[in-house]
Scaffold this active site. Structure first.
Site, PDB file in Angstrom:
ATOM      1  CE  LYS A 205      -3.119   2.303   3.227  1.00 51.05           C
ATOM      2  NZ  LYS A 205      -4.248   2.078   4.115  1.00 51.05           N
TER       3      LYS A 205
HETATM    4  C1  5RP Z   1      -1.798   4.463   7.669  1.00 53.21           C
HETATM    5  C2  5RP Z   1      -2.736   3.493   7.062  1.00 53.21           C
HETATM    6  C3  5RP Z   1      -4.116   3.874   7.057  1.00 53.21           C
HETATM    7  O1  5RP Z   1      -4.948   2.774   7.138  1.00 53.21           O
HETATM    8  C4  5RP Z   1      -4.425   4.503   5.773  1.00 53.21           C
HETATM    9  O2  5RP Z   1      -3.433   5.355   5.310  1.00 53.21           O
HETATM   10  C5  5RP Z   1      -5.660   5.200   5.900  1.00 53.21           C
HETATM   11  O3  5RP Z   1      -6.194   5.450   4.714  1.00 53.21           O
HETATM   12  P1  5RP Z   1      -6.453   6.933   4.273  1.00 53.21           P
HETATM   13  O4  5RP Z   1      -5.109   7.581   4.096  1.00 53.21           O
HETATM   14  O5  5RP Z   1      -7.165   6.700   2.973  1.00 53.21           O
HETATM   15  O6  5RP Z   1      -7.296   7.615   5.316  1.00 53.21           O
HETATM   16  O7  5RP Z   1      -2.396   2.493   6.569  1.00 53.21           O
HETATM   17  O8  5RP Z   1      -0.537   4.095   7.394  1.00 53.21           O
END
Ligand code: 5RP
Length: 292
Positions: A205
């Site tokens: 991610k």
């Molecule tokens: C932080 C994460 C969070 O789950 C993620 O970034 C949250 O998602 P968003 O940025 O879309 O609110 O993994 O490291």
């Protein structure tokens, strides 16, 4: 020995050459075993090859942020629109009905809170593999602070989680964290994503950036994007589209969904981009029709 000085920059990404699939739909994962493939097929839709993950793990570092004050009220009703639920064991056990039968990507690190000066100091394992199995997790999310103070410890955590994951057939989601003082450049995201994949993450991610097709091409496993801070819906959908058009295999979004005035409609619009190939404008039109 490789070093940091005098290297030649990467330049040939073979963007027109399709990736060899090794007989399995998920990029780079054809040589894993049956249990891992079965879980990957719950995480990623085998037809589209993509996934819509709903991230609501923010409370583990941010506390009750906007939209997550009451997970049972705001998140539980949204889960039906997601392919995968990404949260902590505490949040999922206490607030999400097990009858929903959605794939779970368990947030499996503990990290420093918003009260801590340097949030990139890092993390350790937030739950052991037995509890992840008890939760019927389809994946474990491990946050890594490449280039931050916590780089060494968080990469060690990723490696040990990948060992346990391979032992039991549970894929690891490597999460590229961005700290206050850390870089947010295409070079950073591609380096961090590649590191996590090489160390054993089955998917990664990261954040959308300029030149994202190179970030995707040089990462040997699927990439999903985080949404980041809340944007206007049209911009968030456009970002999803651009990421998908650059080769991402889905999104793991939180604030752009649960902080929207119409989170269910936003989830549905995101699904159109991720699974049905809508572009940003088409998805925004769908969103507007849905809210009216
Ligand atoms: C932080 C994460 C969070 O789950 C993620 O970034 C949250 O998602 P968003 O940025 O879309 O609110 O993994 O490291």
């Amino acid at each position: 020995m490789a070093d940091a000085v005098g290297n030649k920059d990467a330049k040939n990404y073979y963007l027109d050459t399709p990736v060899t699939d090794n007989g399995f739909f998920a990029k780079g994962l054809g040589n894993t075993d049956w249990g891992m493939k079965n879980r990957l097929s719950r995480l990623f839709n085998p037809k589209s090859g993509n996934t819509v993950m709903l991230a609501f793990d923010h409370g583990y570092i941010m506390g009750p942020t906007a939209g997550l004050e009451r997970l049972d009220v705001t998140i539980a009703p949204l889960c039906e629109y997601a392919d995968v639920l990404m949260g902590t064991r505490g949040a999922i056990r206490s607030c999400i009905p097990p009858t929903l039968n959605k794939a779970v990507c368990l947030r499996a690190t503990h990290d420093t809170s918003v009260f801590f000066d340097d949030m990139s100091v890092g993390s350790g394992l937030g739950c052991d593999i037995e509890d992840a199995i008890r939760m019927n997790a389809s994946a474990l999310a491990i946050q890594c602070f490449v280039g931050g103070a916590g780089e060494r410890d968080s990469l060690e955590t990723l490696c040990r989680a990948a060992d346990a994951g391979y032992k039991y057939g549970i894929p690891i989601l490597g999460v590229t964290a961005v700290g206050k003082e850390m870089e947010r450049t295409p070079r950073y995201f591609s380096t961090a994503s590649r590191l996590l994949a090489e160390l054993g993450a089955s998917f990664v991610k990261t954040y959308y950036c300029e030149g994202f097709e190179k970030v995707v091409a040089s990462c040997p496993v699927p990439i999903v994007i985080a949404g980041g801070k809340k944007l206007p819906e049209q911009e968030a959908l456009e970002m999803c589209y651009k990421a998908m058009a650059s080769g991402a295999h889905g999104v793991d979004m939180g604030r752009n969904v649960f902080q929207s005035e119409h989170p269910a409609e936003m989830m549905s619009a995101i699904r159109k981009v991720v699974h049905e190939g809508f572009n940003g404008a088409e998805a925004f039109e769908f969103y507007q029709d849905a809210i009216h």
